[in-house]
Scaffold this active site. Sequence first.
Site, PDB file in Angstrom:
ATOM      1  NE  ARG A 160      40.228 -15.614  51.352  1.00  0.00           N
ATOM      2  CZ  ARG A 160      38.919 -15.468  51.321  1.00  0.00           C
ATOM      3  NH1 ARG A 160      38.170 -16.380  50.741  1.00  0.00           N
ATOM      4  NH2 ARG A 160      38.346 -14.421  51.852  1.00  0.00           N
TER       5      ARG A 160
ATOM      6  CG  ASP B 169      39.525 -17.510  55.059  1.00  0.00           C
ATOM      7  OD1 ASP B 169      39.585 -16.387  55.595  1.00  0.00           O
ATOM      8  OD2 ASP B 169      38.475 -18.003  54.604  1.00  0.00           O
TER       9      ASP B 169
ATOM     10  CG  HIS C 102      48.636   7.239  50.885  1.00  0.00           C
ATOM     11  ND1 HIS C 102      47.400   6.936  50.400  1.00  0.00           N
ATOM     12  CD2 HIS C 102      49.272   7.887  49.889  1.00  0.00           C
ATOM     13  CE1 HIS C 102      47.291   7.388  49.167  1.00  0.00           C
ATOM     14  NE2 HIS C 102      48.417   7.972  48.824  1.00  0.00           N
TER      15      HIS C 102
ATOM     16  CE  LYS D   3      50.382  11.725  48.875  1.00  0.00           C
ATOM     17  NZ  LYS D   3      51.063  11.000  47.823  1.00  0.00           N
TER      18      LYS D   3
ATOM     19  CD  GLU E 261      44.558   9.749  41.500  1.00  0.00           C
ATOM     20  OE1 GLU E 261      45.368   8.844  41.664  1.00  0.00           O
ATOM     21  OE2 GLU E 261      43.348   9.633  41.768  1.00  0.00           O
TER      22      GLU E 261
ATOM     23  CG  ASP F  13      39.212   6.054  45.817  1.00  0.00           C
ATOM     24  OD1 ASP F  13      39.644   5.183  46.603  1.00  0.00           O
ATOM     25  OD2 ASP F  13      39.879   6.496  44.862  1.00  0.00           O
TER      26      ASP F  13
ATOM     27  CG  HIS G 238      43.512  10.718  50.193  1.00  0.00           C
ATOM     28  ND1 HIS G 238      44.003   9.985  51.246  1.00  0.00           N
ATOM     29  CD2 HIS G 238      43.459   9.857  49.145  1.00  0.00           C
ATOM     30  CE1 HIS G 238      44.224   8.742  50.856  1.00  0.00           C
ATOM     31  NE2 HIS G 238      43.898   8.627  49.581  1.00  0.00           N
TER      32      HIS G 238
HETATM   33  C1  BG6 Z   1      44.186   6.084  47.034  1.00  0.00           C
HETATM   34  C2  BG6 Z   1      42.979   5.978  46.159  1.00  0.00           C
HETATM   35  O1  BG6 Z   1      43.822   6.219  48.376  1.00  0.00           O
HETATM   36  O2  BG6 Z   1      44.964   7.224  46.652  1.00  0.00           O
HETATM   37  C3  BG6 Z   1      43.374   5.909  44.688  1.00  0.00           C
HETATM   38  O3  BG6 Z   1      42.250   4.810  46.504  1.00  0.00           O
HETATM   39  C4  BG6 Z   1      44.288   7.060  44.324  1.00  0.00           C
HETATM   40  O4  BG6 Z   1      42.222   5.915  43.847  1.00  0.00           O
HETATM   41  C5  BG6 Z   1      45.445   7.176  45.311  1.00  0.00           C
HETATM   42  O5  BG6 Z   1      44.790   6.828  43.014  1.00  0.00           O
HETATM   43  C6  BG6 Z   1      46.249   8.435  45.074  1.00  0.00           C
HETATM   44  O6  BG6 Z   1      47.396   8.446  45.885  1.00  0.00           O
HETATM   45  P1  BG6 Z   1      48.676   9.287  45.475  1.00  0.00           P
HETATM   46  O7  BG6 Z   1      49.586   9.175  46.653  1.00  0.00           O
HETATM   47  O8  BG6 Z   1      49.221   8.654  44.229  1.00  0.00           O
HETATM   48  O9  BG6 Z   1      48.202  10.670  45.219  1.00  0.00           O
END
Ligand code: BG6
Length: 488
Positions: A53, A93, A176, A180, A214, A233, A238
């Site tokens: 925006r 927008d 994502h 990997k 993490e 999350d 994942h």
């Molecule tokens: C994201 C989460 O999908 O993955 C984050 O929203 C997290 O909270 C991240 O930190 C971790 O990804 P990676 O690839 O660094 O393990």
Amino acid sequence: MPFDTMSDPADVSTLVILGGSGDLARRMLLPSLYHLDADGLLSPALKIIGVARAEGDGASYVKDVKAAIESREELDAAAWKRFAERLDYCAADVTKPEGAACLAGKVGEGVRIIFFALSPSLYSAACAGLKAGGVIDDKTRLVLEKPIGRDLETSKAINAAVAAVADEANVFRIDHYLGKETVQNLLALRFANTLFEPLWNATAIDHVQITIAETEKVGDRWAYYDEYGALRDMLQNHLLQLLCLVAMEPPAKLDPDSTRDEKVKVLRSLKPATRASVIHDTVRGQYGAGVVEGQQAASYETEVGRPSDTETFVALRVEVDNWRWAGVPFFLRTGKRMPERLTQIVIQFKPLPHSIFGTAASEDLESNRLIIDLQPLEDISLVMMMKRPGLGDTRLQPLPLSLSLAKTLGDDGGRRRIAYERLLLDVLRGDRTLFVRRDEVEQAWTFVDGVASAWAEAGMKPRPYPAGNWGPSGAFALIERGGRTWND
Ligand code: BG6
């Protein structure tokens, strides 16, 4: 791993990033696209348009993107020049048809890709706006970043809004983790070798552990995170995706539907949580003040600035209720502010039924373990028992048989790729194998909603753990009750 190319990347004229100035675009998407370009993997005609925006134009966007990529690596002058020429910006927008119409004036003919790097609460309105503004046509591919909703109901609403403007064949839901390298290696390990398949079941396997730890704090992302927590999350996507890849049956082919059909079957087989089961089989934690990597770390509530009931750690004992996995517990855990960054899958085999060694050597015995390290190491190793060298009494010791590319091939594989590179290339090729299908997302939410509502019924609040620890003490009790331990 070579997946079938479904279409020619050269057919794609434009890649639009909604949320083009946001965190995901700056940290992951634009650096990934720059790398693909530097490696000669983007078609010369591809245009990349950032949309947000805020006021701005192509020139200011090029400057912003340069700063974002330079903050993580040195740019190659020739590669950057080529990349910069592709970039454009649209201040709009897109949830409003006028905004989308303005973008429509910039996109090319041919296949368009729209990457939703926005808050999911805007996905539905953006779909409607872009369709009305003429940006989405029958060939347009929509790439949706997680989380798709906050629960089953909101996820269904987003999926319905997406389905109203695009066929499922053109929808790419990103997780994502599936991009990997070692995750794809897990598929190769299971399905390109005959060795493990006969052992990959309840007869030989005692349990499975999957950890995503993490050291990071939640920090600036707290406004989003506080609404979601570790369950929504990280576990909903994942962790459950990794579980699916470990537990699924061999797909007939490595094509989008065969693989995803098998993953959905695993999700459907997860034993639903109940009020009684969550008390024993789940742990919620939230970090307090502590020390991480030698530095003082503030508590989660200090970061948020008020009391919060959101979990920053979750551990679960999960059962996959089917023939292959009957009675094999899967222990899943993830947390922020852990002592180290570690993503690891451990397949723990059953103990020896009988030891022929003397008492001392028998005490050395450990069960075989297959350890799949995703990060920070990328390594697969099989821990075997061997005899310690020497002439004295036989003693045994565990030794890893390592499949590390770096060690075995003397090749570190070059630069570590960002997981999004692989996934963006797959979107350009139109290959959906590594993306999550609608029924998969909804099934994962069904399981997660069950846990969340059982927590609410049981009144389970997060237990504190000091930052820099492996979660609350309950996380140890969860696995140790069955005589097992985490592979830390
Ligand atoms: C994201 C989460 O999908 O993955 C984050 O929203 C997290 O909270 C991240 O930190 C971790 O990804 P990676 O690839 O660094 O393990």
